[in-house]
Design a protein around this motif. Structure first.
Motif, PDB file in Angstrom:
ATOM      1  N   UNK A 104       0.828  -1.218   0.000  1.00  0.00           N
ATOM      2  CA  UNK A 104       0.000   0.000   0.000  1.00  0.00           C
ATOM      3  C   UNK A 104       0.860   1.265   0.000  1.00  0.00           C
ATOM      4  N   UNK A 105       2.054   1.143   0.577  1.00  0.00           N
ATOM      5  CA  UNK A 105       2.909   2.338   0.703  1.00  0.00           C
ATOM      6  C   UNK A 105       3.824   2.550  -0.500  1.00  0.00           C
ATOM      7  N   UNK A 106       3.787   1.610  -1.421  1.00  0.00           N
ATOM      8  CA  UNK A 106       4.650   1.749  -2.605  1.00  0.00           C
ATOM      9  C   UNK A 106       4.364   3.063  -3.317  1.00  0.00           C
ATOM     10  N   UNK A 107       5.425   3.801  -3.605  1.00  0.00           N
ATOM     11  CA  UNK A 107       5.262   5.060  -4.335  1.00  0.00           C
ATOM     12  C   UNK A 107       4.960   6.254  -3.451  1.00  0.00           C
ATOM     13  N   UNK A 108       4.750   6.035  -2.158  1.00  0.00           N
ATOM     14  CA  UNK A 108       4.498   7.156  -1.243  1.00  0.00           C
ATOM     15  C   UNK A 108       5.831   7.669  -0.684  1.00  0.00           C
ATOM     16  N   UNK A 109       6.057   8.976  -0.785  1.00  0.00           N
ATOM     17  CA  UNK A 109       7.297   9.544  -0.257  1.00  0.00           C
ATOM     18  C   UNK A 109       7.226   9.622   1.272  1.00  0.00           C
ATOM     19  N   UNK A 110       6.044   9.916   1.795  1.00  0.00           N
ATOM     20  CA  UNK A 110       5.869  10.050   3.250  1.00  0.00           C
ATOM     21  C   UNK A 110       5.593   8.668   3.843  1.00  0.00           C
ATOM     22  N   UNK A 111       6.560   8.140   4.616  1.00  0.00           N
ATOM     23  CA  UNK A 111       6.384   6.818   5.215  1.00  0.00           C
ATOM     24  C   UNK A 111       6.260   6.936   6.738  1.00  0.00           C
ATOM     25  N   UNK A 112       5.899   8.130   7.211  1.00  0.00           N
ATOM     26  CA  UNK A 112       5.812   8.328   8.658  1.00  0.00           C
ATOM     27  C   UNK A 112       4.579   7.625   9.229  1.00  0.00           C
TER      28      UNK A 112
END
Ligand code: IMP
Length: 195
Positions: A104-112
């Motif tokens: 789901x987080x693939x491609x998201x810059x914000x991983x906080x």
């Protein structure tokens, strides 16, 4: 004081035991004869923590506390949150949950993200007291480490040294973790109330 911890998660029990005062006798669910699955049907952490603790109190008459934890990921609008255990389906498999979150987080810059725990304590008079704890961090790109449980292999706490929770010892995780912080509130309360 004899206190039951309303969870079948032995990892949680191992984390919590060293945080409690030495004169607290910590009982597992098995030790009080509770072998059924606890109800956990609320849509908030506090609701679930209260529900589990009150179930044990009402059915077994033992003072107890329960915790409920959620991993809240900023780029996913706080998901999986209260649904962290069943994120990838009702089987509640940690490996599947982790794989789904990484996808789901693939491609998201914000991983906080943050872990948030609520502990609910039911006392012998039936009153309920709540304690919260949180820790901020980031979701790694891949799993790392063999310790801990759940989402630990992909959670890198902000206050740490770059390792994931799964790369830390229980003692190290307990210095900064969401659960340890919530339990610190519980311990302070027990001390002040002279239990
Ligand atoms: P619960 O509090 O047992 O309902 O946990 C909800 C979900 O978060 C489950 O998938 C757990 O494995 C996971 N979880 C709870 N606490 C932690 C933790 O300290 N580290 C990593 N994952 C956790």
């Amino acid at each position: 004081m004899r206190l039951c911890f309303a969870s079948n998660n032995t990892h949680k029990l191992d984390e919590i035991r060293p945080l409690l005062p030495p004169d607290t006798e910590l009982l597992s669910l098995a030790a009080i004869g509770c072998h059924e699955e606890l109800p956990e049907t609320q849509d908030t952490l506090v609701g679930n923590a209260r529900q589990k603790a009150l179930y044990v109190w009402e059915h077994y008459g033992v003072p107890c506390f329960a915790d409920d934890t959620g991993l809240e990921v900023r780029a996913l609008n706080g998901e999986p949150g209260v649904y962290s255990a069943r994120y990838a389906g009702p089987q509640r498999l940690a490996a599947d949950n982790v794989a789904k979150l990484l996808q789901e987080l693939q491609g998201h810059a914000d991983r906080s993200a943050q872990f948030r725990t609520v502990v609910a304590l039911v006392l012998p008079d039936g009153t309920v007291h709540e304690f919260a704890g949180a820790v901020e961090g980031t979701i790694t790109e891949a799993v790392s480490g063999n310790g801990g449980f759940g989402y630990d292999p992909i959670f890198r706490p902000k206050e740490g040294d770059g390792r994931t929770f799964a790369e830390m010892t229980t003692t190290e995780k307990n210095q900064i973790s969401h659960r340890a912080r919530a339990v610190a509130g519980l311990v302070q309360f027990l001390n002040e109330a002279n239990f």
